[in-house]
Scaffold this active site. Sequence first.
Site, PDB file in Angstrom:
ATOM      1  N   SER A   1       0.838  -1.420  -0.080  1.00 41.81           N
ATOM      2  CA  SER A   1      -0.018  -0.060  -0.084  1.00 41.81           C
ATOM      3  C   SER A   1       0.792   1.247  -0.214  1.00 41.81           C
ATOM      4  O   SER A   1       2.018   1.164   0.572  1.00 41.81           O
ATOM      5  CB  SER A   1      -0.798   0.072   1.149  1.00 41.81           C
ATOM      6  OG  SER A   1      -1.245   1.298   1.541  1.00 41.81           O
TER       7      SER A   1
ATOM      8  N   GLU B   1       0.548   3.431   1.807  1.00 47.77           N
ATOM      9  CA  GLU B   1       0.568   3.846   3.274  1.00 47.77           C
ATOM     10  C   GLU B   1       2.219   3.372   3.776  1.00 47.77           C
ATOM     11  O   GLU B   1       2.525   3.752   4.802  1.00 47.77           O
ATOM     12  CB  GLU B   1      -0.332   3.065   4.142  1.00 47.77           C
ATOM     13  CG  GLU B   1      -1.890   3.852   4.347  1.00 47.77           C
ATOM     14  CD  GLU B   1      -1.499   5.154   5.057  1.00 47.77           C
ATOM     15  OE1 GLU B   1      -0.999   5.269   6.252  1.00 47.77           O
ATOM     16  OE2 GLU B   1      -1.982   6.236   4.669  1.00 47.77           O
TER      17      GLU B   1
ATOM     18  N   TYR C   1      -1.122   0.128  10.415  1.00 49.27           N
ATOM     19  CA  TYR C   1      -1.601  -0.653   9.363  1.00 49.27           C
ATOM     20  C   TYR C   1      -0.318  -0.438   8.339  1.00 49.27           C
ATOM     21  O   TYR C   1       0.209  -1.555   7.822  1.00 49.27           O
ATOM     22  CB  TYR C   1      -2.934   0.284   8.559  1.00 49.27           C
ATOM     23  CG  TYR C   1      -3.158  -0.300   7.393  1.00 49.27           C
ATOM     24  CD1 TYR C   1      -3.546  -1.602   6.958  1.00 49.27           C
ATOM     25  CD2 TYR C   1      -2.608   0.531   6.013  1.00 49.27           C
ATOM     26  CE1 TYR C   1      -3.900  -1.695   5.656  1.00 49.27           C
ATOM     27  CE2 TYR C   1      -2.862   0.055   4.548  1.00 49.27           C
ATOM     28  CZ  TYR C   1      -3.480  -1.123   4.624  1.00 49.27           C
ATOM     29  OH  TYR C   1      -3.783  -1.667   3.378  1.00 49.27           O
TER      30      TYR C   1
HETATM   31  P1  GDP Z   1      -6.783   7.186   3.406  1.00 48.53           P
HETATM   32  O1  GDP Z   1      -6.521   7.976   4.283  1.00 48.53           O
HETATM   33  O2  GDP Z   1      -5.840   7.058   2.314  1.00 48.53           O
HETATM   34  O3  GDP Z   1      -7.041   5.644   3.930  1.00 48.53           O
HETATM   35  O4  GDP Z   1      -8.318   7.382   2.618  1.00 48.53           O
HETATM   36  P2  GDP Z   1      -9.482   8.115   3.140  1.00 48.53           P
HETATM   37  O5  GDP Z   1     -10.774   7.669   1.991  1.00 48.53           O
HETATM   38  O6  GDP Z   1      -9.933   7.397   4.396  1.00 48.53           O
HETATM   39  O7  GDP Z   1      -9.278   9.701   3.334  1.00 48.53           O
HETATM   40  C1  GDP Z   1      -8.549  10.374   2.156  1.00 48.53           C
HETATM   41  C2  GDP Z   1      -8.436  11.853   2.594  1.00 48.53           C
HETATM   42  O8  GDP Z   1      -9.987  12.169   2.778  1.00 48.53           O
HETATM   43  C3  GDP Z   1      -7.621  12.054   4.017  1.00 48.53           C
HETATM   44  O9  GDP Z   1      -6.573  12.671   3.519  1.00 48.53           O
HETATM   45  C4  GDP Z   1      -8.828  12.472   4.762  1.00 48.53           C
HETATM   46  O10 GDP Z   1      -8.297  13.273   5.875  1.00 48.53           O
HETATM   47  C5  GDP Z   1      -9.711  13.193   3.957  1.00 48.53           C
HETATM   48  N1  GDP Z   1     -11.072  13.159   4.508  1.00 48.53           N
HETATM   49  C6  GDP Z   1     -11.741  14.217   4.668  1.00 48.53           C
HETATM   50  N2  GDP Z   1     -13.001  14.000   5.560  1.00 48.53           N
HETATM   51  C7  GDP Z   1     -12.994  12.759   5.757  1.00 48.53           C
HETATM   52  C8  GDP Z   1     -14.035  11.957   6.168  1.00 48.53           C
HETATM   53  O11 GDP Z   1     -15.115  12.575   6.875  1.00 48.53           O
HETATM   54  N3  GDP Z   1     -13.660  10.653   6.276  1.00 48.53           N
HETATM   55  C9  GDP Z   1     -12.590  10.202   5.644  1.00 48.53           C
HETATM   56  N4  GDP Z   1     -12.493   8.731   5.714  1.00 48.53           N
HETATM   57  N5  GDP Z   1     -11.539  10.969   5.201  1.00 48.53           N
HETATM   58  C10 GDP Z   1     -11.854  12.246   5.042  1.00 48.53           C
END
Ligand code: GDP
Length: 322
Positions: A126, A128, A150
Amino acid sequence: MKTALITGITGQDGSYLAEFLLTRGYAVHGIVRRATTEDAAKMANLAACKERVDLHVGSLDNYQFLRKTIEQAGPTECYHFASPSFVNYSLDDEISTFNESFCATHALVSALSECTPGCRLYYAGSSEMFGQTVASPQNEDTPLNPRSIYGIAKVAGYHLVRNYRDNQGFFVATGFLYNHESPRRRPEFVTRKITSTVARIKLGLEKTLTLGALDAERDWGYAPEYVQAAWRMLQQDRPGDYVIATGATHTVRTFLTHAFGHVGLRYEDHVRFDPRFFRPPEKVVLCGNTAKAVRLLDWHPCKPLAEIAAEMVEHDLSLVRR
Ligand code: GDP
């Protein structure tokens, strides 16, 4: 006949890959937990192919079960997707997240190398794993600097499977997959959270959508294309590791514009900030350099983000209408 064993077959990636391999004439086996088989919602991704795959019910932490499954299935390729995949920064139980992820990988690679040493293994890495990176875009040589449990577990698993490759000649390929979305994305991720709420707003069931940082950026691709890259990795003469990404980042705001725009709405009229969803922005954006995948796998990302968002919204509209 080629035979594939997929861990995490009910998830987004596992289910798309199962469908893809069936079209290529593979016999497809999958490992599923008992609790998953008893939950219709969790089995939904397999709706299109459930009758054509062999499901083995058990847990990856049960070594005897794993060996028996591998002996029965006799895989020529194994795709290891199963892992606790939602990245959070305050995980309730870091220790079990790490153990679950790492021990499953360890048990799987060990059982495969013992029972079917000619089998090829795909390890789902990933972006990540690059974590708080210093270089952008990242490629296969960029130092790994994970910032979540993770990511740390994924890095540990990566070093483990590489050791099986380097010391035992076991064919293992790792894909450093950047965020990849689809109608099967889990609702904890921001894209699916957005599209499922857009559908509810459009159909009058909700008025607002609460989010964190709208300027956060991601390198978002299309999941069905990404699992084909995994398959291509296992068709190579030599095992290797590959960054799979689009090479372009977009903000949450752009995704909002596409998703709301698809149903003729403006996100500004519905989105509210909620600090509970705010995460501090990355210092250096995660964005993948896919030169190696393009050169060796002839793999290219195709579907634009606007079309991914539209497909997800359409799917969520149909779910809400049902
Ligand atoms: P990941 O962070 O790469 O695992 O993917 P996510 O889909 O969870 O988040 C992508 C981006 O969206 C991150 O930078 C979050 O800070 C931003 N984000 C903004 N608002 C939200 C929210 O309500 N939920 C999540 N999951 N991410 C958010």
